[in-house]
Design a protein around this motif. Structure first.
Motif, mmCIF file in Angstrom:
data_model
loop_
_atom_site.group_PDB
_atom_site.id
_atom_site.type_symbol
_atom_site.label_atom_id
_atom_site.label_comp_id
_atom_site.label_asym_id
_atom_site.label_seq_id
_atom_site.Cartn_x
_atom_site.Cartn_y
_atom_site.Cartn_z
ATOM 1 N N ASN A 62 12.368 -12.771 -29.293
ATOM 2 C CA ASN A 62 11.821 -12.053 -30.287
ATOM 3 C C ASN A 62 10.817 -12.372 -30.981
ATOM 4 O O ASN A 62 10.137 -11.688 -31.637
ATOM 5 C CB ASN A 62 13.115 -11.207 -31.131
ATOM 6 N N ASP A 63 10.852 -13.800 -31.309
ATOM 7 C CA ASP A 63 9.800 -14.553 -32.229
ATOM 8 C C ASP A 63 8.559 -14.954 -31.422
ATOM 9 O O ASP A 63 7.694 -15.692 -31.834
ATOM 10 C CB ASP A 63 10.408 -15.517 -32.951
ATOM 11 N N ASN A 64 8.221 -14.558 -30.411
ATOM 12 C CA ASN A 64 7.297 -14.720 -29.378
ATOM 13 C C ASN A 64 6.354 -13.926 -29.135
ATOM 14 O O ASN A 64 6.750 -12.779 -28.838
ATOM 15 C CB ASN A 64 7.847 -15.337 -27.764
ATOM 16 N N LEU A 328 5.898 -19.428 -35.055
ATOM 17 C CA LEU A 328 6.918 -18.378 -34.855
ATOM 18 C C LEU A 328 7.114 -17.308 -35.864
ATOM 19 O O LEU A 328 7.363 -15.994 -35.446
ATOM 20 C CB LEU A 328 8.337 -18.780 -34.408
ATOM 21 N N THR A 329 7.326 -17.829 -37.042
ATOM 22 C CA THR A 329 7.635 -16.729 -38.102
ATOM 23 C C THR A 329 6.220 -15.601 -38.201
ATOM 24 O O THR A 329 6.413 -14.709 -38.892
ATOM 25 C CB THR A 329 7.459 -17.570 -39.381
ATOM 26 N N GLN A 330 5.114 -16.168 -37.551
ATOM 27 C CA GLN A 330 3.801 -15.118 -37.672
ATOM 28 C C GLN A 330 4.298 -13.855 -36.876
ATOM 29 O O GLN A 330 3.639 -12.764 -37.011
ATOM 30 C CB GLN A 330 2.622 -15.681 -37.278
ATOM 31 N N ASN A 333 10.322 -10.518 -36.676
ATOM 32 C CA ASN A 333 10.555 -9.604 -37.181
ATOM 33 C C ASN A 333 9.476 -8.658 -37.635
ATOM 34 O O ASN A 333 9.540 -7.909 -38.624
ATOM 35 C CB ASN A 333 11.454 -9.877 -38.612
ATOM 36 N N LYS A 334 8.525 -8.427 -36.771
ATOM 37 C CA LYS A 334 7.446 -7.678 -36.794
ATOM 38 C C LYS A 334 7.560 -6.561 -36.233
ATOM 39 O O LYS A 334 8.248 -6.286 -35.140
ATOM 40 C CB LYS A 334 5.984 -8.397 -36.270
ATOM 41 N N ASN A 335 6.940 -5.264 -36.731
ATOM 42 C CA ASN A 335 6.827 -4.108 -36.096
ATOM 43 C C ASN A 335 6.045 -4.489 -34.762
ATOM 44 O O ASN A 335 5.172 -5.134 -34.425
ATOM 45 C CB ASN A 335 6.101 -3.136 -36.885
#
Length: 442
Positions: A62-64, A328-330, A333-335
């Motif tokens: 999910n963070d990729n 990764l944090t960019q 949990n993004k739309n």
């Protein structure tokens, strides 16, 4: 000598008869991937570094950014194709990347002499088994299972050059959509998919031809053109869904062994035309060999990395494999439809070293395979290898010896490399090249 490679989901064991560099096929005895042993032969060219990429499934993390693009495309197909409120496309995104040559080539009508079969292009486990070179390798097995509309998503493996846009592992989405006569010509029941002299129940009595650039000989022109219109409209809709309604695009005629007619779709990106997918009408032989021959189909395939790099302005394909939290944090949990522009965490300097060598007398600059050298460099240098370029070719006027010079660019994505540690790795590459290819360093 036994070497173990571990990651979270795979245990790979390679057994060597001799203590040789791993790309030399004659040194391999057995190859264990997961819980299965594979015989090795003269085709074996897979390396420990490539095996270490198996089962990472970046497209499912999910963070990729690859996962964001995957979900956007899946959402488009789920919303665009429904029956009684349910999606008509099924998704297969966790199939094993180990396939047979039959799956990867034969089932797709790829000729025996086609260059895509070459050892210089594919990672072979042995002469009959390899890491899939495209997700289309699973097309026939899913058709045989009775599926008619499906997406195939996963990692694919190809031997290639080394630079900011090429990596030996990348991720693809391939899709197939089939339609029977009553679906395709719902409003025109007098029209047909197949020509009158073609017997769908016994397709092998009719030799299908692709001599006509507009259609396969078994199909009617009406069926082909209607499928073409649907295919292109659906893919233009997907591109607009990803890049916006104002995106400029164009169609280019193409050739693929498994579709006819075929096209590539290009978009105008950063003042250049960029190819983003290939597509076409599935060859009827593939459908006939997979089951009941009562339908026509279209198919397409695209690379997730190319789309993600364009959408999010990611400058280097290696970043897809980064574990750096700043990267990764960019994307975490993004739309799924968020307008994300990658911001470099830090920019670290390059270190560039050249490597020149004389080829052995039984080799020449025309027969030496650069992809073999690239794999060696990648196996030793790992992901700090940013680029390898063939810089110079030289034939000595007197001795007639052949020489090659490669420029190797080193750059770590998360810290500054010192010249001393680069020199150490470069020396290891020199020694491995000398041993593996029997060259003499200049």
């Amino acid at each position: 000598m036994k070497i173990l490679f571990k990651n979270k989901r795979i245990l790979t064991k390679i057994t060597f008869i001799k203590n040789n560099y791993s790309t030399a096929p004659k040194s391999l005895a057995t190859l264990r991937i997961g819980e299965k042993d594979y015989r090795t032969d003269d085709y074996t060219n897979i390396t420990p570094k490539i095996l270490s990429y198996l089962n990472h499934n970046l497209h499912l993390k999910n963070d990729n950014p690859l996962s964001l693009v995957r979900r956007r495309i899946v959402n488009y197909f789920y919303s665009s194709f429904t029956h009684r409120g349910n999606p008509t496309f099924s998704v297969y995104d966790n199939m094993s990347p180990i396939v047979s040559t039959k799956q990867n080539f034969d089932d797709l009508l790829i000729p025996d002499d086609h260059p895509s079969r070459a050892k210089s292009d594919c990672y072979y486990i042995n002469s009959t088994t390899l890491l899939r070179a495209h997700m289309t390798a699973h097309q026939s097995e899913l058709l045989r299972a009775g599926l008619d509309n499906f997406l195939m998503i996963g990692d694919v493996y190809r031997r290639d050059e080394i630079d900011s846009t090429h990596f030996p592992v990348f991720h693809q989405i391939d899709a197939v959509r089939t339609q029977r006569k009553e679906q395709l010509f719902e409003q025109h029941p007098d029209l047909h998919i197949f020509e009158k002299n073609f017997e769908p129940t016994n397709p092998h009595t009719f030799k299908n031809s692709i001599a006509d650039p507009t259609k396969q000989s078994c199909h009617t022109l009406e069926a082909t053109k209607l499928m073409e219109v649907q295919l292109k409209n659906h893919l233009i809709g997907m591109v607009r869904h990803l890049f916006g309604e104002d995106i400029k695009y164009r169609w280019v005629e193409a050739y693929f062994p498994f579709t006819h007619p075929s096209w590539e779709l290009e978009i105008f990106y950063e003042n250049n035309w960029m190819e983003i997918l290939g597509c076409g009408i599935v060859r009827n032989e593939i459908l006939a060999n997979a089951g009941p021959n009562n339908s026509i189909a279209y198919a397409f395939g695209l690379g997730l990395e190319r789309l993600a790099m364009a959408l999010y302005k990611i400058p280097d394909i290696r970043l897809m494999w980064s574990k750096d939290s700043g990267f990764l944090t960019q994307f975490q949990n993004k739309n799924v439809n968020a307008n994300i522009v990658y911001k470099p965490v830090s920019i670290y300097p390059q270190c560039t070293n050249d490597l020149s060598f004389w080829l052995p007398s039984n080799s020449s600059i025309d027969t030496f395979t650069s992809n073999d050298f690239y794999d060696l460099v990648r196996d030793i240098g790992g992901d700090i290898i940013e680029q390898v370029k063939l810089k110079d070719k030289f034939i000595h006027p007197k001795t007639k010896k052949h020489s090659l010079c490669y420029s190797i660019v080193y750059r770590h994505l998360e810290r500054t490399l010192t010249q001393a540690e680069v020199n150490k790795i470069h020396k290891e590459i020199e020694e491995a090249a000398t041993k593996t290819f029997n060259v003499v360093i200049r």
